[in-house]
Design a protein around this motif. Sequence first.
Motif, mmCIF file in Angstrom:
data_model
loop_
_atom_site.group_PDB
_atom_site.id
_atom_site.type_symbol
_atom_site.label_atom_id
_atom_site.label_comp_id
_atom_site.label_asym_id
_atom_site.label_seq_id
_atom_site.Cartn_x
_atom_site.Cartn_y
_atom_site.Cartn_z
ATOM 1 N N LEU A 135 0.818 -1.216 0.000
ATOM 2 C CA LEU A 135 0.000 0.000 0.000
ATOM 3 C C LEU A 135 0.852 1.268 0.000
ATOM 4 C CD1 LEU A 135 -2.875 -1.168 2.338
ATOM 5 C CD2 LEU A 135 -3.064 -0.544 -0.081
ATOM 6 N N SER A 136 2.084 1.186 0.509
ATOM 7 C CA SER A 136 2.989 2.340 0.496
ATOM 8 C C SER A 136 3.596 2.583 -0.876
ATOM 9 C CB SER A 136 4.127 2.135 1.503
ATOM 10 O OG SER A 136 3.622 2.091 2.810
ATOM 11 N N LYS A 137 3.759 1.509 -1.659
ATOM 12 C CA LYS A 137 4.504 1.619 -2.909
ATOM 13 C C LYS A 137 3.673 1.419 -4.171
ATOM 14 C CE LYS A 137 8.841 0.441 -0.742
ATOM 15 N NZ LYS A 137 9.444 1.746 -0.833
ATOM 16 N N GLN A 138 2.425 0.996 -4.019
ATOM 17 C CA GLN A 138 1.578 0.723 -5.182
ATOM 18 C C GLN A 138 0.231 1.418 -5.019
ATOM 19 O OE1 GLN A 138 2.484 -1.148 -7.916
ATOM 20 N NE2 GLN A 138 4.512 -1.376 -7.014
ATOM 21 N N ASN A 139 -0.383 1.729 -6.131
ATOM 22 C CA ASN A 139 -1.723 2.302 -6.124
ATOM 23 C C ASN A 139 -2.732 1.155 -6.199
ATOM 24 O OD1 ASN A 139 -3.946 3.985 -6.321
ATOM 25 N ND2 ASN A 139 -3.675 4.306 -8.518
ATOM 26 N N LEU A 140 -3.191 0.714 -5.038
ATOM 27 C CA LEU A 140 -4.094 -0.425 -4.956
ATOM 28 C C LEU A 140 -5.406 -0.012 -4.294
ATOM 29 C CD1 LEU A 140 -1.531 -3.077 -3.681
ATOM 30 C CD2 LEU A 140 -2.385 -2.817 -6.022
ATOM 31 N N ASP A 141 -6.474 -0.710 -4.649
ATOM 32 C CA ASP A 141 -7.767 -0.458 -4.021
ATOM 33 C C ASP A 141 -7.959 -1.303 -2.767
ATOM 34 O OD1 ASP A 141 -9.081 1.426 -5.932
ATOM 35 O OD2 ASP A 141 -8.608 -0.203 -7.323
ATOM 36 N N ALA A 142 -7.342 -2.467 -2.707
ATOM 37 C CA ALA A 142 -7.452 -3.348 -1.544
ATOM 38 C C ALA A 142 -6.305 -4.350 -1.564
ATOM 39 C CB ALA A 142 -8.786 -4.097 -1.547
ATOM 40 N N VAL A 143 -5.997 -4.890 -0.394
ATOM 41 C CA VAL A 143 -4.988 -5.938 -0.262
ATOM 42 C C VAL A 143 -5.631 -7.120 0.463
ATOM 43 C CG1 VAL A 143 -2.794 -6.597 0.807
ATOM 44 C CG2 VAL A 143 -3.035 -4.346 -0.255
ATOM 45 N N ILE A 144 -5.367 -8.299 -0.053
ATOM 46 C CA ILE A 144 -5.852 -9.548 0.535
ATOM 47 C C ILE A 144 -4.650 -10.248 1.167
ATOM 48 C CG2 ILE A 144 -6.902 -11.788 0.049
ATOM 49 C CD1 ILE A 144 -8.059 -10.363 -2.554
ATOM 50 N N CYS A 145 -4.737 -10.545 2.460
ATOM 51 C CA CYS A 145 -3.668 -11.246 3.175
ATOM 52 C C CYS A 145 -4.074 -12.699 3.382
ATOM 53 C CB CYS A 145 -3.424 -10.589 4.526
ATOM 54 S SG CYS A 145 -2.799 -8.898 4.406
ATOM 55 N N LEU A 146 -3.239 -13.618 2.931
ATOM 56 C CA LEU A 146 -3.536 -15.050 3.007
ATOM 57 C C LEU A 146 -2.443 -15.782 3.776
ATOM 58 C CD1 LEU A 146 -4.580 -15.522 -0.723
ATOM 59 C CD2 LEU A 146 -6.098 -15.234 1.251
ATOM 60 N N GLY A 147 -2.847 -16.488 4.815
ATOM 61 C CA GLY A 147 -1.888 -17.231 5.613
ATOM 62 C C GLY A 147 -2.572 -18.362 6.351
ATOM 63 N N CYS A 148 -1.770 -19.117 7.078
ATOM 64 C CA CYS A 148 -2.296 -20.241 7.857
ATOM 65 C C CYS A 148 -1.406 -20.450 9.075
ATOM 66 C CB CYS A 148 -2.337 -21.503 7.004
ATOM 67 S SG CYS A 148 -2.875 -22.960 7.912
ATOM 68 N N VAL A 149 -2.018 -20.376 10.253
ATOM 69 C CA VAL A 149 -1.316 -20.647 11.498
ATOM 70 C C VAL A 149 -1.998 -21.851 12.139
ATOM 71 C CG1 VAL A 149 -0.533 -19.711 13.701
ATOM 72 C CG2 VAL A 149 -0.883 -18.169 11.754
ATOM 73 N N ILE A 150 -1.238 -22.914 12.328
ATOM 74 C CA ILE A 150 -1.775 -24.143 12.913
ATOM 75 C C ILE A 150 -1.257 -24.257 14.342
ATOM 76 C CG2 ILE A 150 -1.848 -26.659 12.744
ATOM 77 C CD1 ILE A 150 -1.460 -26.302 9.679
ATOM 78 N N GLN A 151 -2.173 -24.496 15.265
ATOM 79 C CA GLN A 151 -1.812 -24.551 16.678
ATOM 80 C C GLN A 151 -0.825 -25.678 16.951
ATOM 81 O OE1 GLN A 151 -5.054 -24.875 19.443
ATOM 82 N NE2 GLN A 151 -3.806 -24.105 21.103
ATOM 83 N N GLY A 152 0.174 -25.355 17.734
ATOM 84 C CA GLY A 152 1.140 -26.354 18.168
ATOM 85 C C GLY A 152 1.007 -26.594 19.661
ATOM 86 N N GLU A 153 2.100 -26.984 20.275
ATOM 87 C CA GLU A 153 2.081 -27.328 21.696
ATOM 88 C C GLU A 153 2.415 -26.157 22.603
ATOM 89 O OE1 GLU A 153 4.690 -30.654 22.135
ATOM 90 O OE2 GLU A 153 3.454 -31.945 20.879
ATOM 91 N N THR A 154 2.768 -25.005 22.042
ATOM 92 C CA THR A 154 3.164 -23.853 22.857
ATOM 93 C C THR A 154 2.207 -22.690 22.597
ATOM 94 O OG1 THR A 154 4.590 -22.856 21.169
ATOM 95 C CG2 THR A 154 5.579 -24.570 22.566
ATOM 96 N N PRO A 155 2.265 -21.651 23.416
ATOM 97 C CA PRO A 155 1.389 -20.487 23.220
ATOM 98 C C PRO A 155 1.783 -19.615 22.021
ATOM 99 C CG PRO A 155 2.655 -20.263 25.267
ATOM 100 C CD PRO A 155 3.000 -21.598 24.679
#
Length: 162
Positions: free
Chosen positions: A76-96
């Motif tokens: 968003l700082s460097k491009q002229n965009l209308d929206a940004v989609i963030c895609l990720g995956c966090v899978i719970q492990g044994e720690t906090p």
Amino acid sequence: MATHLKNLSDFSHTTIPSAKGYRFGIVTAQWNADVTGALYKGAYDLLLKQGANPEDILSVLVPGSYELISGADLLLSKQNLDAVICLGCVIQGETPHFDYICNAVANGIANVSIKHAKPVIFGVLTTLNQDQAMDRAGGKHGNKGDEAAATAILMVELEKNL
């Protein structure tokens, strides 16, 4: 939200407007790549289906879900965009660690959206295990990437109409 009662990719409750003429960024985490790759495909394909031109979709990779924050901010700082989609995956492990990352990513993405006054969409799976992630990345609960792209289009359209 995906449950046994709802498929993420069911948009029968709303009409998704055309994405033609809008510019989108997609930031995808490389961690859990089998999941995030499927999320990316869902988001990208839905944008195209709704009329976005491939040249108007800027895709970047970041190492993990935590880096989605700075990836979206840089776009968003460097491009002229209308929206940004963030895609990720966090899978719970044994720690906090799971709790800290999920909280930081959710708050960070919200802060980037506020900072730039642009829609920054949270397409991050926060699951208990790999099976739940795959169920939400094109499996029995649909594809959260589709949902994230639809949300981006709807938010850009809202901004246009205000």
